[in-house]
Scaffold this active site. Structure first.
Site, short mmCIF file in Angstrom:
data_model
loop_
_atom_site.label_atom_id
_atom_site.label_comp_id
_atom_site.label_asym_id
_atom_site.label_seq_id
_atom_site.Cartn_x
_atom_site.Cartn_y
_atom_site.Cartn_z
CE1 TYR A 23 -2.99 -3.10 0.69
CE2 TYR A 23 -2.37 -3.01 3.00
CZ TYR A 23 -3.02 -3.64 1.95
OH TYR A 23 -3.68 -4.82 2.18
CB ALA A 24 3.31 2.60 1.49
CE LYS A 41 4.46 2.83 5.13
NZ LYS A 41 4.32 2.04 6.38
CG ASP A 136 4.93 -7.38 9.46
OD1 ASP A 136 5.17 -8.61 9.34
OD2 ASP A 136 4.91 -6.59 8.49
#
EC number: 2.7.11.1
Length: 358
Positions: A23-24, A41, A136
């Site tokens: 998504y980035a 980012k 994560d």
């Protein structure tokens, strides 16, 4: 207005592309205000799933603006354009990430791994003390500064723990992260203690640091889960790891969540304590399969310095893809484990979580 123009107005001169995620995208830039290079980012709300925009992105920005620790990537500025593009300006990991470093360098000497793992564990303790979980933790998310110090990054799946009326942490039901680093309870789709999940991922990271390979083969999730639940951890004999190091990894990779170490127990483990001063010759010392190291354990970053012995489970040549199963779509899980497990670098779906638990 393109990204370069937006950033230029804010005083940033865009450099190279550093990476692109689900998504980035991340670019390097020179900050005219800070007088050094940074990482930016960039997230486009219009191209990002609603669930991510409404749930995960606000959490990430809130936590990034809160945390302040020497082993966590600094966030300098967050701003958004009128058309929904979000820019997060952060500290730049100039030496890349830990995964690429180990793929190039090979397994780390225990003294080097000890220093890096202590830094990482300190960052995780800082987060856990704030009731913040990462969810994560993996080598790709551990950046290295100019002196090869660990910098924890990417809080995209992070959250603040909720507590019930008795003060106990509420179990999480969003199964996220990366399959190779995910705890057995997460792979099985069992509501889990998020802090305890982070601990398992630390064990996988430490194993990779000292062995130069993955502890488990994640090409078959069901088989991997069975091995994990049997509490089997195989260490390459060629690495000549100390008993203390293997003991710490074994106790972290504990499938029983009630027996898995807590972060304070990790930091107090004998292997992580500073070594006692002892006489050492100025000559380099050598460990079988690890090559030569300087007596002061400085890192040799030259390409091609891999260890002599090949790893049992090779490190991924591509970044580990994330898995995400939220409570809202658990009831739509389908049995797709067989087909997805054949992919080398696959995304873990709800189907895999459900099938792996059977």
């Amino acid at each position: 207005m393109d990204d370069a123009a937006v950033l230029r107005k804010k005083g940033y001169i865009v450099g190279i592309n550093l990476g692109k995620g689900s998504y980035a995208k991340v670019k390097s830039a020179y900050s005219e205000r800070l007088k050094f290079n940074v990482a930016v980012k960039i997230i486009d709300r219009k191209k990002t799933p609603t669930d991510f925009v409404e749930r995960f992105l606000p959490r990430e920005m809130d936590i990034l603006a809160t945390v302040n620790h020497r082993s966590i990537i600094k966030t300098y500025e967050i701003f958004e354009t009128s058309d929904g593009r979000i820019y997060i300006v952060m500290e730049l990991g100039v030496q890349g990430d830990l995964l690429e470093f180990i793929k190039c360098r090979g397994a780390l000497h225990e003294d080097v791994a000890r220093k890096m793992f202590r830094q990482l564990s300190s960052a995780v303790k800082y987060c856990h003390d704030l009731d913040v979980v990462h969810r994560d933790l993996k080598c790709e998310n551990l950046l290295l500064d100019k002196d090869f110090n660990i910098k924890l990054s990417d809080f995209g799946f992070s959250k603040r723990c909720l507590r019930d009326g008795s003060g106990r942490i509420v179990l999480s039901k969003t199964f996220c992260g990366s399959a190779a680093y995910a705890a057995p309870e997460v792979l099985q789709g069992i509501p889990y203690q998020p802090k305890v999940y982070d601990i398992w991922s630390l064990g996988v990271i430490l194993y990779i640091m000292v062995c130069g390979s993955m502890p488990y083969d994640d090409s078959d999730i069901k088989k991997m889960l069975r091995i994990q639940k049997e509490h089997r951890v195989d260490f390459p004999r060629s690495k000549n790891l100390t008993g203390e190091c293997k003991d710490l990894i074994y106790r972290i990779l504990q499938p029983d969540v009630n027996r898995r170490l807590h972060i304070d127990e990790i930091l107090s483990h004998s292997w992580l304590q500073p070594p006692k001063p002892k006489a050492m010759s100025s000559a380099s010392f050598k460990r079988e399969g690890e090559g030569k190291y300087r007596a002061d354990c400085k890192l040799d970053t030259r390409p091609g310095s891999r260890p002599e012995h090949r790893p049992d489970h090779k490190l991924a040549t591509k970044p580990q893809q994330r898995m995400l199963v939220t409570p809202e779509n658990e009831d739509r899980m389908e049995d797709r484990l067989a087909e997805t497990s054949r992919a080398k670098d696959h995304h873990i779906s709800g189907a895999e979580v459900e099938k792996a638990s059977t």
